[in-house]
Design a protein around this motif. Sequence first.
Motif, short mmCIF file in Angstrom:
data_model
loop_
_atom_site.label_atom_id
_atom_site.label_comp_id
_atom_site.label_asym_id
_atom_site.label_seq_id
_atom_site.Cartn_x
_atom_site.Cartn_y
_atom_site.Cartn_z
N ARG A 176 0.84 -1.21 0.00
CA ARG A 176 0.00 0.00 0.00
C ARG A 176 0.87 1.26 0.00
NH1 ARG A 176 -5.46 0.18 3.42
NH2 ARG A 176 -5.66 -1.68 2.15
N ALA A 177 2.05 1.16 0.65
CA ALA A 177 2.95 2.32 0.69
C ALA A 177 3.98 2.26 -0.45
CB ALA A 177 3.65 2.37 2.05
N SER A 178 3.68 1.46 -1.49
CA SER A 178 4.54 1.38 -2.69
C SER A 178 5.97 0.95 -2.40
CB SER A 178 4.57 2.73 -3.43
OG SER A 178 3.28 3.08 -3.81
N CYS A 179 6.10 -0.15 -1.64
CA CYS A 179 7.44 -0.70 -1.35
C CYS A 179 7.58 -2.05 -2.05
CB CYS A 179 7.61 -0.97 0.14
SG CYS A 179 7.42 0.47 1.17
N GLY A 180 8.79 -2.37 -2.50
CA GLY A 180 9.12 -3.74 -2.88
C GLY A 180 9.23 -4.57 -1.61
N VAL A 181 8.99 -5.90 -1.71
CA VAL A 181 9.03 -6.75 -0.50
C VAL A 181 9.94 -7.96 -0.74
CG1 VAL A 181 7.64 -8.04 1.19
CG2 VAL A 181 6.61 -6.10 -0.02
N ILE A 182 10.78 -8.23 0.26
CA ILE A 182 11.65 -9.42 0.25
C ILE A 182 11.22 -10.30 1.41
CG2 ILE A 182 14.03 -10.23 0.60
CD1 ILE A 182 14.91 -7.36 -0.37
N ASP A 183 11.02 -11.58 1.16
CA ASP A 183 10.70 -12.51 2.26
C ASP A 183 11.80 -13.56 2.39
OD1 ASP A 183 9.63 -13.91 4.29
OD2 ASP A 183 7.72 -14.40 3.32
N PRO A 205 7.71 -5.20 -6.98
CA PRO A 205 8.29 -6.54 -7.03
C PRO A 205 8.26 -7.26 -5.68
CG PRO A 205 10.02 -4.88 -6.96
CD PRO A 205 8.72 -4.14 -6.93
N LEU A 206 8.23 -8.60 -5.77
CA LEU A 206 8.24 -9.46 -4.58
C LEU A 206 9.36 -10.50 -4.76
CD1 LEU A 206 4.43 -10.43 -4.57
CD2 LEU A 206 5.50 -8.60 -3.22
N ALA A 207 10.20 -10.67 -3.73
CA ALA A 207 11.28 -11.67 -3.82
C ALA A 207 11.20 -12.61 -2.63
CB ALA A 207 12.64 -10.96 -3.84
N GLY A 208 11.11 -13.92 -2.88
CA GLY A 208 11.05 -14.87 -1.77
C GLY A 208 11.21 -16.28 -2.27
N ARG A 209 11.10 -17.27 -1.45
CA ARG A 209 11.05 -17.20 -0.02
C ARG A 209 12.02 -18.18 0.63
NH1 ARG A 209 6.26 -21.46 0.47
NH2 ARG A 209 7.42 -22.82 1.82
N ASP A 210 12.40 -17.94 1.86
CA ASP A 210 13.27 -18.79 2.67
C ASP A 210 14.71 -18.79 2.16
OD1 ASP A 210 13.98 -20.38 4.76
OD2 ASP A 210 12.70 -22.09 4.24
N GLY A 211 15.53 -17.97 2.77
CA GLY A 211 16.92 -17.80 2.33
C GLY A 211 17.67 -19.12 2.20
N ASN A 212 18.44 -19.21 1.12
CA ASN A 212 19.19 -20.45 0.82
C ASN A 212 20.64 -20.23 1.25
OD1 ASN A 212 19.52 -23.02 -0.18
ND2 ASN A 212 19.69 -22.38 -2.32
N THR A 213 20.90 -20.41 2.54
CA THR A 213 22.18 -19.95 3.08
C THR A 213 23.23 -21.03 3.29
OG1 THR A 213 21.14 -20.14 5.24
CG2 THR A 213 21.25 -17.94 4.31
N GLY A 214 22.84 -22.30 3.54
CA GLY A 214 23.86 -23.28 3.94
C GLY A 214 23.58 -24.68 3.43
N HIS A 335 16.91 -2.45 -7.81
CA HIS A 335 17.08 -2.42 -9.27
C HIS A 335 15.75 -2.74 -9.96
CE1 HIS A 335 18.04 -4.12 -13.24
NE2 HIS A 335 19.11 -3.37 -13.22
N ALA A 336 15.04 -3.75 -9.44
CA ALA A 336 13.75 -4.15 -10.03
C ALA A 336 12.73 -3.01 -9.92
CB ALA A 336 13.23 -5.41 -9.33
N MET A 337 12.76 -2.29 -8.81
CA MET A 337 11.81 -1.17 -8.65
C MET A 337 12.12 -0.08 -9.68
SD MET A 337 11.54 -1.00 -4.49
CE MET A 337 10.34 0.31 -4.29
N ARG A 338 13.41 0.18 -9.87
CA ARG A 338 13.76 1.22 -10.85
C ARG A 338 13.41 0.77 -12.27
NH1 ARG A 338 19.20 1.54 -10.82
NH2 ARG A 338 19.60 0.26 -9.00
N ALA A 339 13.46 -0.57 -12.50
CA ALA A 339 13.17 -1.10 -13.84
C ALA A 339 11.66 -1.30 -14.05
CB ALA A 339 13.91 -2.42 -14.04
N LEU A 345 10.08 -12.32 -8.81
CA LEU A 345 11.26 -12.03 -9.63
C LEU A 345 12.00 -13.34 -9.94
CD1 LEU A 345 12.55 -8.83 -7.76
CD2 LEU A 345 11.16 -8.94 -9.85
N PRO A 346 11.76 -13.94 -11.12
CA PRO A 346 12.33 -15.26 -11.41
C PRO A 346 13.86 -15.29 -11.45
CG PRO A 346 10.68 -14.63 -13.06
CD PRO A 346 10.92 -13.43 -12.20
N HIS A 347 14.52 -14.16 -11.66
CA HIS A 347 16.00 -14.20 -11.75
C HIS A 347 16.66 -14.35 -10.38
CE1 HIS A 347 14.90 -9.95 -11.25
NE2 HIS A 347 16.11 -9.69 -10.84
#
Length: 381
Positions: A176-183, A205-214, A335-339, A345-347
């Motif tokens: 609602r406040a025009s933010c991109g979201v990362i989960d 844009p929306l980017a997620g989910r569950d970080g792939n860290t280890g 970058h995605a917001m500017r684009a 975001l599949p990339h």
Amino acid sequence: LSVGVLIVGLAGATANTFVSGALAGSPSERMGGSVLAASGLDPGLFLDESKLTFSGWDVDPRGADEIASAHGILPSAAIKAASESLDAIRALPAYVGGYDTEEARVSEHSRPIEDPQGAIEGVAADIEAFRSEHGLERCIVVLLGPPLRAQPVESGFGDTNSALSSSACYALGALRASCGVIDFTPNVTLEMPEVLEAATAAQMPLAGRDGNTGQSLLKTVLGQMFKIRNLRVRGWYSTNILGNLDGKVLSRPEHRGLKMSDKLGVLEPILGYEDFDHVVDISYYLPRGDDKEAWDNIDFSGWFGTRMTMKVNWLGSDSALAAPLITDLVKHVDHAMRAGLRGHLPHLGLYFKHPLGSPIEPLANSYRTLMDFYTSNDKEQ
Ligand SMILES: NC(=O)c1ccc[n+]([C@@H]2O[C@H](COP(=O)([O-])OP(=O)(O)OC[C@H]3O[C@@H](n4cnc5c(N)ncnc54)[C@H](O)[C@@H]3O)[C@@H](O)[C@H]2O)c1
């Protein structure tokens, strides 16, 4: 003009390590563990961390310097050097609903969600106030709260929308406040139909989910090796011991379901078969703190069915592994917001155990997808 980053779970180990690192470290110290730093892509494509301004929500109201010292992940000299700017970063009271943890529900630094529409408006108002106070050009919301009790993807608003989780309220308020979201969490928030619709309407844009860290990241590498080398996996036993708050919450059956399915889901698509034993265990073991140990035992067979075993033992700081990935993700989403990109975001599949908008792939493939995205965009420019 700078970019605002508002974090859900601002006081948590991962969020605090990311924020403290951005303010306390030198650019070269922040390069370790960053995919972007080693990619060879033009840094000019991405915003610089020095342009970030931080805020967020948590049930813990302490300053970020006190929390960083308590977590003890970054060197104390670095925290001390940035103590003044860190002390100014304090969480707004958290929105807390029925899917939240016991710790959150008893906290006084919170706003209970009685009316989800009110909470969504409250989140949006918090963001707008932060945006105008700091004169920010864009804002990004990062979900780094705990794994919630599993919320059905379709549970959404319903008639009374009383079933909405806090993470859904944060995401909807952010849009609602025009933010991109990362989960970065295992929650289903960015798959909910209402959130997808809101992202389309807000063109965000929306980017997620569950970080792939280890451990799961390792599976995307070793899994491909077993597949290419035609060594047949018969069983893969993975255990994790960790003693931070995330480990404590994940030790509860009602909070661990999605994390377990994300961890279990990463291997079969890469191997291309399912008829092997895949066991994943997560144990809370306080003495380890944030220094997680992931132990993998792989049983496989090769020439004439000869049986063999591989054991891998990864000891690492959970939050230090995650922080550079969050820095990268903020740069990608900016970058995605500017684009003008919107929705999943599949990339960015490389960064997630359960990538939204792209399949689970071996690391080399998801890295190629990421690089192709930026290099083909370059060619068009
Ligand atoms: N660090 C990693 O390697 C990693 C990898 C993949 C996923 N994750 C996920 O990232 C998330 C954060 O991990 P962490 O280790 O920092 O956990 P953490 O428990 O240290 O942090 C979570 C924070 O959220 C706060 N919180 C609880 N309810 C809240 C609410 N309703 N609103 C706002 N804040 C709230 C807690 O007080 C805490 O400070 C978890 O969901 C974890 O599963 C972490």
